[in-house]
Structure formats: C-alpha cells, structure tokens
Motif scaffolding. Sequence first.
Motif, PDB file in Angstrom:
ATOM      1  N   UNK A 103       0.834  -1.209   0.000  1.00 30.46           N
ATOM      2  CA  UNK A 103       0.000   0.000   0.000  1.00 30.46           C
ATOM      3  C   UNK A 103       0.869   1.260   0.000  1.00 30.46           C
ATOM      4  N   UNK A 104       1.899   1.291   0.837  1.00 30.40           N
ATOM      5  CA  UNK A 104       2.780   2.457   0.890  1.00 30.40           C
ATOM      6  C   UNK A 104       3.553   2.630  -0.418  1.00 30.40           C
ATOM      7  N   UNK A 105       3.981   1.522  -0.986  1.00 27.12           N
ATOM      8  CA  UNK A 105       4.707   1.570  -2.258  1.00 27.12           C
ATOM      9  C   UNK A 105       3.801   2.100  -3.365  1.00 27.12           C
ATOM     10  N   UNK A 106       2.596   1.575  -3.433  1.00 22.71           N
ATOM     11  CA  UNK A 106       1.666   1.991  -4.480  1.00 22.71           C
ATOM     12  C   UNK A 106       1.249   3.451  -4.293  1.00 22.71           C
ATOM     13  N   UNK A 107       1.116   3.870  -3.062  1.00 20.08           N
ATOM     14  CA  UNK A 107       0.792   5.264  -2.774  1.00 20.08           C
ATOM     15  C   UNK A 107       1.895   6.188  -3.292  1.00 20.08           C
ATOM     16  N   UNK A 108       3.147   5.827  -3.048  1.00 18.04           N
ATOM     17  CA  UNK A 108       4.270   6.622  -3.557  1.00 18.04           C
ATOM     18  C   UNK A 108       4.257   6.646  -5.076  1.00 18.04           C
ATOM     19  N   UNK A 109       3.971   5.511  -5.689  1.00 16.20           N
ATOM     20  CA  UNK A 109       3.919   5.457  -7.160  1.00 16.20           C
ATOM     21  C   UNK A 109       2.832   6.403  -7.691  1.00 16.20           C
ATOM     22  N   UNK A 110       1.708   6.453  -7.020  1.00 17.57           N
ATOM     23  CA  UNK A 110       0.621   7.350  -7.447  1.00 17.57           C
ATOM     24  C   UNK A 110       1.057   8.814  -7.358  1.00 17.57           C
ATOM     25  N   UNK A 111       1.720   9.168  -6.275  1.00 21.01           N
ATOM     26  CA  UNK A 111       2.203  10.552  -6.137  1.00 21.01           C
ATOM     27  C   UNK A 111       3.277  10.859  -7.169  1.00 21.01           C
ATOM     28  N   UNK A 112       4.159   9.902  -7.428  1.00 24.71           N
ATOM     29  CA  UNK A 112       5.191  10.083  -8.449  1.00 24.71           C
ATOM     30  C   UNK A 112       4.552  10.281  -9.813  1.00 24.71           C
ATOM     31  N   UNK A 113       3.473   9.555 -10.094  1.00 22.44           N
ATOM     32  CA  UNK A 113       2.797   9.666 -11.392  1.00 22.44           C
ATOM     33  C   UNK A 113       2.332  11.095 -11.656  1.00 22.44           C
ATOM     34  N   UNK A 114       1.850  11.783 -10.632  1.00 20.88           N
ATOM     35  CA  UNK A 114       1.427  13.175 -10.808  1.00 20.88           C
ATOM     36  C   UNK A 114       2.618  14.061 -11.149  1.00 20.88           C
ATOM     37  N   UNK A 115       3.760  13.832 -10.510  1.00 18.35           N
ATOM     38  CA  UNK A 115       4.975  14.598 -10.832  1.00 18.35           C
ATOM     39  C   UNK A 115       5.439  14.323 -12.261  1.00 18.35           C
TER      40      UNK A 115
END
Length: 97
Positions: A36-48
Amino acid sequence: MSKLSSQDIEKRLLRFPDWEYFDNAIHAEFEFENFKDCFSAMSRIAFECEALNHHPNWSNVYNVLTISLSTHDVDGVTEKDFNLAEAIEAIVEPIDE
C-alpha cells in the motif's frame, strides 16, 4: 535538451546517493513498509511525471519500487531525468520538519 556526459552524471549523482548510473540511465530502488505504501508513492510520483511531462521505466514487486530514468529522445540522461529524480526523492524520502 542535451545528453549529459558520464562525468556530469556522476557529479550530479553525488546529491542522489540512492541512484546509480549504468546502461544510459539512472536507476534507484526503494523499499517501503508494505504494498500500500509503495503503491501510494507510485501514485504521487505519477502526478509529478505528468507535471514534468517525463515518465520513468519502473516496476513494483510487493513493497519494492525499481525506477530507471533516461531521456529517450537523446538516448541518455539529461537534466529532465535529474529533475524527476529530485521530485521522486522528495516523495519517497520526505524531509522531516
């Protein structure tokens, strides 16, 4: 955007200890507490990535995120890659206030 020399890349990587340069790209691997934490970071990275109009090669296995950055137009590493690496670092390792 012009391709950076190996010397320039190695010098810039001094600011990014989690990253390595090989195969015409900069690479990093980040481990999180759980998926969950990994996927959350990936989602935030996707916006960047969208904001910078630059997208990584990446993969996720459970709690590990592996990222490779290169600029395909020049077949190598450019300033764009370091801008995205800096944004990624701010997401995966936020500075404590």
